[in-house]
Design a protein around this motif. Structure first.
Motif, PDB file in Angstrom:
ATOM      1  N   GLY A   1       0.761  -1.383   0.002  1.00 13.72           N
ATOM      2  CA  GLY A   1       0.032   0.130   0.044  1.00 13.72           C
ATOM      3  C   GLY A   1       0.924   1.425   0.075  1.00 13.72           C
ATOM      4  N   ARG A   2       2.068   1.198  -0.452  1.00 11.13           N
ATOM      5  CA  ARG A   2       2.919   2.385  -0.547  1.00 11.13           C
ATOM      6  C   ARG A   2       2.802   2.884  -1.747  1.00 11.13           C
ATOM      7  N   ASP A   3       2.268   4.224  -1.631  1.00  6.66           N
ATOM      8  CA  ASP A   3       2.045   5.033  -2.899  1.00  6.66           C
ATOM      9  C   ASP A   3       3.102   6.271  -2.974  1.00  6.66           C
ATOM     10  N   VAL A   4       3.415   6.738  -4.053  1.00  4.86           N
ATOM     11  CA  VAL A   4       4.354   7.833  -4.451  1.00  4.86           C
ATOM     12  C   VAL A   4       3.585   8.896  -5.423  1.00  4.86           C
ATOM     13  N   LEU A   5       3.489  10.108  -5.147  1.00  5.40           N
ATOM     14  CA  LEU A   5       2.589  10.748  -6.067  1.00  5.40           C
ATOM     15  C   LEU A   5       4.071  11.451  -7.055  1.00  5.40           C
ATOM     16  N   VAL A   6       3.431  11.820  -8.202  1.00  6.44           N
ATOM     17  CA  VAL A   6       4.332  12.310  -9.363  1.00  6.44           C
ATOM     18  C   VAL A   6       3.521  13.348  -9.782  1.00  6.44           C
ATOM     19  N   TYR A   7       3.819  14.654  -9.326  1.00  6.19           N
ATOM     20  CA  TYR A   7       3.035  15.770  -9.977  1.00  6.19           C
ATOM     21  C   TYR A   7       3.549  16.767 -10.949  1.00  6.19           C
ATOM     22  N   PRO A   8       2.917  17.277 -11.833  1.00  6.89           N
ATOM     23  CA  PRO A   8       3.343  18.242 -12.867  1.00  6.89           C
ATOM     24  C   PRO A   8       3.787  19.625 -12.396  1.00  6.89           C
TER      25      PRO A   8
END
Length: 126
Positions: A45-52
């Motif tokens: 359940g580990r998530d990483v956000l990549v944002y513009p």
């Protein structure tokens, strides 16, 4: 402070479609997209956000994401076949060998970048 226990990490890119293709198709990571941002989904359940961030994006000059693997040289070779370009560092302390692997102390590790220039690594599992 239980309300702070659902933290996640994130970093920027200048090209969400290129990042989505790289993480999803080249690296084979489960990726979802919502509101113009990517979420990379990992085990546990580990998530990483990549944002513009568009033209204001500046790539991280440090490792933002590490991928623990059992066989660093083998994984490097496999990813190179998929088109991933690994970084070649010369001089101490970060000298890598001809296989792009750092073997001069600590765990075996190899570095590469995503389409936004952020530094990622393949690192030996404990």
């Amino acid at each position: 402070m239980a309300y702070l226990s659902k933290a996640f990490s994130g970093y920027s890119t200048d090209d969400i479609p290129a990042a989505k293709a790289f993480y999803g198709e080249v690296l084979g990571i489960d990726v979802s997209e919502a509101n113009g941002m990517l979420t990379l989904h990992f085990e546990g359940g580990r998530d990483v956000l990549v944002y513009p961030k568009g033209p204001a994006h500046t790539p991280a000059t440090y490792t933002v994401l590490n991928f623990p693997v059992a066989d660093v040289p083998g994984t490097v070779a496999e990813l190179r076949e998929r088109g991933v370009q690994f970084e070649k560092y010369a001089g101490t302390p970060g000298e890598t060998d001809d296989d792009f692997v750092f073997r001069k102390g600590g765990p075996l590790i190899a570095w590469f970048t995503d389409p936004g220039g952020n530094v990622l690594s393949i690192i030996a599992e404990d």
